[in-house]
Design a protein around this motif. Structure first.
Motif, PDB file in Angstrom:
ATOM      1  N   THR A  24       0.749  -1.284  -0.184  1.00 19.79           N
ATOM      2  CA  THR A  24       0.032  -0.104  -0.113  1.00 19.79           C
ATOM      3  C   THR A  24       0.870   1.415  -0.257  1.00 19.79           C
ATOM      4  O   THR A  24       0.149   2.358  -0.198  1.00 19.79           O
ATOM      5  N   ARG A  25       2.224   0.844   0.090  1.00 11.98           N
ATOM      6  CA  ARG A  25       2.719   1.951   0.331  1.00 11.98           C
ATOM      7  C   ARG A  25       4.424   2.797  -0.907  1.00 11.98           C
ATOM      8  O   ARG A  25       5.375   3.142  -0.963  1.00 11.98           O
ATOM      9  N   VAL A  26       3.691   1.330  -1.660  1.00 18.47           N
ATOM     10  CA  VAL A  26       4.883   1.703  -2.878  1.00 18.47           C
ATOM     11  C   VAL A  26       4.056   2.092  -4.130  1.00 18.47           C
ATOM     12  O   VAL A  26       3.284   2.491  -4.503  1.00 18.47           O
ATOM     13  N   ALA A  27       5.715   3.046  -4.766  1.00 19.80           N
ATOM     14  CA  ALA A  27       5.797   3.181  -6.316  1.00 19.80           C
ATOM     15  C   ALA A  27       6.484   2.091  -7.430  1.00 19.80           C
ATOM     16  O   ALA A  27       7.487   2.100  -6.519  1.00 19.80           O
ATOM     17  N   ILE A  84      11.441   0.091  -6.841  1.00 17.55           N
ATOM     18  CA  ILE A  84      10.429   0.377  -5.976  1.00 17.55           C
ATOM     19  C   ILE A  84      11.192   1.437  -4.606  1.00 17.55           C
ATOM     20  O   ILE A  84      11.491   1.589  -4.767  1.00 17.55           O
ATOM     21  N   VAL A  85       9.511   2.491  -4.652  1.00 15.51           N
ATOM     22  CA  VAL A  85       9.994   3.535  -4.471  1.00 15.51           C
ATOM     23  C   VAL A  85       9.089   3.204  -2.938  1.00 15.51           C
ATOM     24  O   VAL A  85       7.678   3.303  -3.488  1.00 15.51           O
ATOM     25  N   THR A  86       9.248   3.218  -1.770  1.00 14.26           N
ATOM     26  CA  THR A  86       8.744   3.664  -0.444  1.00 14.26           C
ATOM     27  C   THR A  86       8.661   4.963  -0.160  1.00 14.26           C
ATOM     28  O   THR A  86       8.943   5.624   0.432  1.00 14.26           O
ATOM     29  N   PHE A  87       6.680   5.154   0.503  1.00 15.11           N
ATOM     30  CA  PHE A  87       6.754   6.468   1.197  1.00 15.11           C
ATOM     31  C   PHE A  87       6.871   6.201   2.629  1.00 15.11           C
ATOM     32  O   PHE A  87       5.517   4.833   2.864  1.00 15.11           O
ATOM     33  N   VAL A  88       6.575   7.174   2.815  1.00 12.47           N
ATOM     34  CA  VAL A  88       6.504   7.255   4.629  1.00 12.47           C
ATOM     35  C   VAL A  88       5.648   8.250   4.980  1.00 12.47           C
ATOM     36  O   VAL A  88       5.695   9.050   4.210  1.00 12.47           O
ATOM     37  N   GLY A  89       4.748   7.979   6.425  1.00 11.46           N
ATOM     38  CA  GLY A  89       4.218   9.513   6.385  1.00 11.46           C
ATOM     39  C   GLY A  89       4.715  10.509   6.829  1.00 11.46           C
ATOM     40  O   GLY A  89       5.816  10.751   7.343  1.00 11.46           O
ATOM     41  N   GLY A  90       3.578  11.753   6.909  1.00 15.08           N
ATOM     42  CA  GLY A  90       3.740  12.782   7.173  1.00 15.08           C
ATOM     43  C   GLY A  90       3.878  13.960   6.540  1.00 15.08           C
ATOM     44  O   GLY A  90       4.943  13.902   5.003  1.00 15.08           O
ATOM     45  N   GLY A  91       3.584  15.246   6.687  1.00 23.22           N
ATOM     46  CA  GLY A  91       3.099  16.315   5.617  1.00 23.22           C
ATOM     47  C   GLY A  91       2.767  17.308   6.305  1.00 23.22           C
ATOM     48  O   GLY A  91       2.506  17.111   7.635  1.00 23.22           O
TER      49      GLY A  91
END
Lengths: 64, 207
Positions: free
Chosen positions: A28-31, A57-64
């Motif tokens: 759910t957290r990757v492109a 593969i790029v993984t996203f972490v939360g925050g903004g």
């Protein structure tokens, strides 16, 4: 197969979803890009990768 | 006030490119609100601001709002500030939740989309769908806490993706959404704003 430039020995075929799980990624957290083409999220279960494919593969972490 | 006076300290010979520049900003929290302000200050011609949320007190430690904005939609609160900062920027807003179903339609008129969400899953979904639609995407991942400023970088990924941040998840002992503060969030926002500026000025290579 290459994942983010790293070589992995692999035979047969595997779906993107299973490959991500095998390598510890949270689907759910990757492109994902295969051979320079973005794989749509809805196609993770149906898209198969074979030996020789290059995946980024790029993984996203939360925050903004 | 003359428009050109606003840009007297900008780099010379870039203004017409910036004026023609269009960017969509998805999410108007700590990243998006600050990115929008930076792009408006330098004279990026058209900004499209999308968020469904209202301003609340916990936003004020990092987001470009103040007490007078509490309870307002972020789209309205931010658009009114941009108008005061630079009335020559064309600002469009959409107060709607961005989903997998509406993203393509919402951003149809924009080739450059800035991902400025907070949840990792939403970031991944938007970036995937926008890249699949052939758009240029400037996204962020990892800006929690008070870690080393120099860990925040801008990297090219997946063809037309520029990814800013340190890539590190927030420490597990913190609740989700806790530990995000102005200095580091704004550092990451500045990385995104500068990446957008460079793209609009044609300084980034496209493969």
């Amino acid at each position: 197969m290459f994942i983010n430039g790293e070589k992995f020995e692999f035979t047969g075929e595997i779906t993107i979803s299973d490959l991500l799980k095998t390598h510890g990624f949270d689907c759910t957290r990757v492109a994902v890009e295969r051979g320079g083409v973005i794989v749509r999220k809805g196609e993770f279960d149906s898209t198969k990768v074979v030996d020789g494919d290059k995946l980024e593969i790029v993984t996203f972490v939360g925050g903004g | 006030m003359l428009e050109q006076d606003l840009y007297a300290r900008n780099l010379p010979d870039i203004q017409s490119k910036l004026k023609c520049g269009k960017a969509a900003i998805a999410g108007l929290g700590g990243l998006g609100s600050n990115i929008a302000v930076m792009l408006a200050r330098i004279g990026v011609g058209s900004l499209f601001l999308v968020d469904f949320d209202r301003v609340e007190p916990s936003n004020l430690n990092r987001q470009h709002y103040n007490h007078s904005h509490l309870g307002q939609f972020k789209t309205d609160a931010l658009a009114s500030q941009l108008e005061l900062i630079n009335p020559f920027v064309s600002v469009r807003t959409c107060c709607e939740k961005i989903t997998a179903d509406n993203a393509a339609n919402l951003f149809a008129d924009y080739s450059l989309v800035c991902e400025a969400f907070d949840r990792a899953e939403f970031k991944a979904d938007l970036v995937c769908s926008m890249l699949a639609a052939g758009k240029t995407v400037v996204a962020a991942s990892g800006m929690n806490g008070v870690g080393d400023s120099n860990l925040i970088t801008t990297q090219r990924k997946l063809g037309k993706l520029w990814l800013c941040g340190d890539g590190l998840d927030s420490p597990p002992e913190l609740e989700a959404g806790v530990g995000f503060m102005a200095p580091r969030v704004m550092l990451c926002a500045a990385h995104q704003a500068n990446a957008i500026t460079r793209i609009l000025l044609g300084l980034e290579e496209f493969t």
